[in-house]
Design a protein around this motif. Structure first.
Motif, short mmCIF file in Angstrom:
data_model
loop_
_atom_site.label_atom_id
_atom_site.label_comp_id
_atom_site.label_asym_id
_atom_site.label_seq_id
_atom_site.Cartn_x
_atom_site.Cartn_y
_atom_site.Cartn_z
N LEU A 149 7.20 -74.71 87.15
CA LEU A 149 6.50 -75.99 87.06
C LEU A 149 6.99 -76.96 88.14
O LEU A 149 6.20 -77.72 88.71
CB LEU A 149 6.67 -76.59 85.67
CG LEU A 149 5.96 -75.83 84.55
CD1 LEU A 149 6.41 -76.33 83.19
CD2 LEU A 149 4.46 -75.94 84.68
N ASP A 150 8.30 -76.94 88.42
CA ASP A 150 8.83 -77.81 89.47
C ASP A 150 8.25 -77.44 90.84
O ASP A 150 7.84 -78.32 91.61
CB ASP A 150 10.36 -77.71 89.52
CG ASP A 150 11.04 -78.44 88.38
OD1 ASP A 150 10.39 -79.32 87.78
OD2 ASP A 150 12.20 -78.13 88.06
N VAL A 151 8.20 -76.14 91.11
CA VAL A 151 7.67 -75.70 92.41
C VAL A 151 6.17 -75.97 92.49
O VAL A 151 5.66 -76.42 93.52
CB VAL A 151 7.96 -74.20 92.62
CG1 VAL A 151 7.28 -73.69 93.89
CG2 VAL A 151 9.47 -73.96 92.71
N ALA A 152 5.45 -75.74 91.38
CA ALA A 152 4.01 -75.98 91.39
C ALA A 152 3.70 -77.45 91.66
O ALA A 152 2.71 -77.77 92.33
CB ALA A 152 3.40 -75.56 90.05
N GLN A 153 4.56 -78.33 91.19
CA GLN A 153 4.33 -79.76 91.39
C GLN A 153 4.69 -80.19 92.81
O GLN A 153 3.98 -80.99 93.42
CB GLN A 153 5.13 -80.56 90.37
CG GLN A 153 4.83 -82.06 90.39
CD GLN A 153 5.52 -82.79 89.25
OE1 GLN A 153 6.70 -82.57 88.98
NE2 GLN A 153 4.80 -83.67 88.58
N SER A 154 5.80 -79.66 93.34
CA SER A 154 6.26 -80.08 94.67
C SER A 154 5.54 -79.35 95.80
O SER A 154 5.45 -79.85 96.92
CB SER A 154 7.77 -79.85 94.80
OG SER A 154 8.08 -78.46 94.80
N GLY A 155 5.06 -78.12 95.51
CA GLY A 155 4.40 -77.34 96.55
C GLY A 155 5.36 -76.69 97.52
O GLY A 155 4.95 -76.22 98.58
N GLU A 156 6.65 -76.65 97.16
CA GLU A 156 7.65 -76.07 98.06
C GLU A 156 8.71 -75.33 97.25
O GLU A 156 9.15 -75.80 96.20
CB GLU A 156 8.30 -77.17 98.89
CG GLU A 156 9.24 -76.66 99.97
CD GLU A 156 9.78 -77.77 100.84
OE1 GLU A 156 9.62 -77.69 102.07
OE2 GLU A 156 10.36 -78.72 100.29
N ASN A 157 9.08 -74.17 97.74
CA ASN A 157 10.15 -73.39 97.12
C ASN A 157 11.42 -73.54 97.95
O ASN A 157 11.41 -73.33 99.16
CB ASN A 157 9.75 -71.91 97.04
CG ASN A 157 10.84 -71.04 96.44
OD1 ASN A 157 11.53 -71.46 95.51
ND2 ASN A 157 11.01 -69.84 96.96
N VAL A 158 12.50 -73.94 97.29
CA VAL A 158 13.78 -74.15 97.98
C VAL A 158 14.80 -73.20 97.37
O VAL A 158 15.00 -73.17 96.15
CB VAL A 158 14.27 -75.60 97.83
CG1 VAL A 158 15.60 -75.78 98.55
CG2 VAL A 158 13.23 -76.57 98.37
N VAL A 159 15.45 -72.40 98.23
CA VAL A 159 16.47 -71.44 97.79
C VAL A 159 17.79 -71.80 98.46
O VAL A 159 17.88 -71.79 99.69
CB VAL A 159 16.06 -69.99 98.14
CG1 VAL A 159 17.11 -69.01 97.65
CG2 VAL A 159 14.70 -69.66 97.55
N GLU A 160 18.77 -72.13 97.64
CA GLU A 160 20.11 -72.46 98.16
C GLU A 160 21.12 -71.60 97.41
O GLU A 160 21.64 -71.96 96.37
CB GLU A 160 20.43 -73.95 97.92
CG GLU A 160 19.49 -74.92 98.60
CD GLU A 160 19.81 -75.14 100.07
OE1 GLU A 160 20.82 -74.56 100.54
OE2 GLU A 160 19.07 -75.88 100.73
N ARG A 161 21.37 -70.40 97.94
CA ARG A 161 22.35 -69.52 97.29
C ARG A 161 22.74 -68.40 98.25
O ARG A 161 22.03 -68.11 99.21
CB ARG A 161 21.80 -68.93 95.98
CG ARG A 161 20.67 -67.95 96.15
CD ARG A 161 20.46 -67.10 94.90
NE ARG A 161 19.89 -67.88 93.83
CZ ARG A 161 18.58 -68.01 93.64
NH1 ARG A 161 17.76 -67.40 94.45
NH2 ARG A 161 18.11 -68.73 92.66
#
Length: 334
Positions: A149-161
């Motif tokens: 839901l967070d990604v669907a709202q922001s339109g961006e996928n962030v991966v920090e790992r």
């Protein structure tokens, strides 16, 4: 591979089809939650709508379905820039999926065999510019639903790992379906979905017969069945494309904004997502029907799917949430 069932051939389920069409016109609505009996055409409708939409143009081999070189992430493999047309993607999210599989993670094979630190894209990359479908969303782990839901709202996928710092576009329409008998979503998650639809097995005998007749015709001679419904699907596609173009010019009077706020306040909806979704849904419906201005009639027709899942539980009211929305909408808007 068998072609998807035609969208226009789906019998009944008008609210579900309306919700799907509205998300195709206004992807920013936040997706659709479809709850109801098994075998009521939930997954069929998603695939049918995606197949109905015009193909997307993308760089051949792009892991995020990018259309332009500047939209392609820097971690994407080299490409000659050739543009191809592909069907609107529909990505299924299986139960038990891990966060790494959803968001993407370090490519272990390349790290071990070549000593290279590379990113292996996940399901969110594949779903960009398309649909992400979750069957039995109420059985999915809450932290995965939160992430989606967070990604669907922001339109961006962030991966920090794992030493990676990756971001890429992830603009998709999220569609979740489930059976309420197997558990419900938390209210905080319900509120994050833009639209919600309750579907039930048809009780009308003639309607059930027509469903059987069409499904049998589809399975017996798929090519002839698709050809029969091609014109109606094309008409819906043209209307969706016209609505996308007309949507920015649809007028939203102050009286309509007041109606949205009054209705959501009377229903006890928390926050402002209800008003925003109601307004955007009504605007998309107005554009779809060729109207220049949002009217109360548009609000009345989208209120049940935009607000029913945002109501607080009332133990003294035995009516369902959809009935409560319709009843209050009629009282306030006439």
């Amino acid at each position: 591979m068998t072609a998807p069932y035609p969208f226009s051939a789906i019998v009944g389920q008008d609210q579900m089809k309306r919700a799907m069409i509205l998300t195709a016109i206004e992807p920013g609505l936040g997706g659709v939650l479809v709850f109801g009996d098994r075998g009521t055409g939930k997954s069929t409708a998603v695939r049918a709508l995606a197949a109905l939409l015009p193909p997307i143009r993308m760089i051949e081999g792009s892991p995020t379905n990018a259309e332009r070189a500047e939209d392609s992430p820097d971690w994407a493999p080299p490409s000659d820039g050739a543009i191809v047309e592909c069907p609107t993607p529909v990505v299924d999210l299986p139960l038990g999926v891990t966060e790494d599989r959803v968001t993407g993670a370090l490519d272990i094979e390349r790290a071990l065999t070549r000593g290279e630190k590379a990113f292996e894209p996940g399901l969110l990359a594949r779903a960009n510019r398309g649909y992400l479908y979750i069957d039995e969303v109420n059985l999915l782990e809450d932290h995965i639903v939160d992430l989606l839901l967070d990604v669907a709202q922001s339109g961006e996928n962030v991966v920090e790992r794992e030493g990676l710092s990756i971001r890429h576009p992830a603009r998709f329409v999220l569609v979740g379906s489930g059976n309420p008998e197997e558990g419900e979503l938390r209210p905080q998650l319900l509120d994050r979905f833009g639209l919600s639809v309750e579907v039930r097995s048809p009780t009308d005998i003639e309607e059930r017969i027509e469903i059987i007749r069409r499904r049998d015709a589809y399975e017996t001679d798929t090519a002839a069945f698709l050809a029969h419904w091609q014109a109606e699907d094309a008409a819906i596609r043209d209307a969706i494309l016209a609505a996308r173009a007309a949507k920015p010019d649809v007028t939203t009077p102050d009286d309509i904004l007041r109606d949205c706020a009054t209705l959501c306040t009377a229903l006890g909806a928390d926050g402002l997502r209800g008003e925003l979704t109601l307004m955007r849904s009504a605007r998309a419906l107005a554009a779809y029907e060729g109207a220049a201005t949002i009217t109360r009639d548009h609000l009345r027709r989208v209120a049940p799917i935009a607000l029913s899942h945002r109501l607080r539980r009332d133990p003294l009211d035995e009516a369902g949430s959809v009935t409560r929305v319709i009843r209050l909408t009629e009282d306030l808007l006439g």
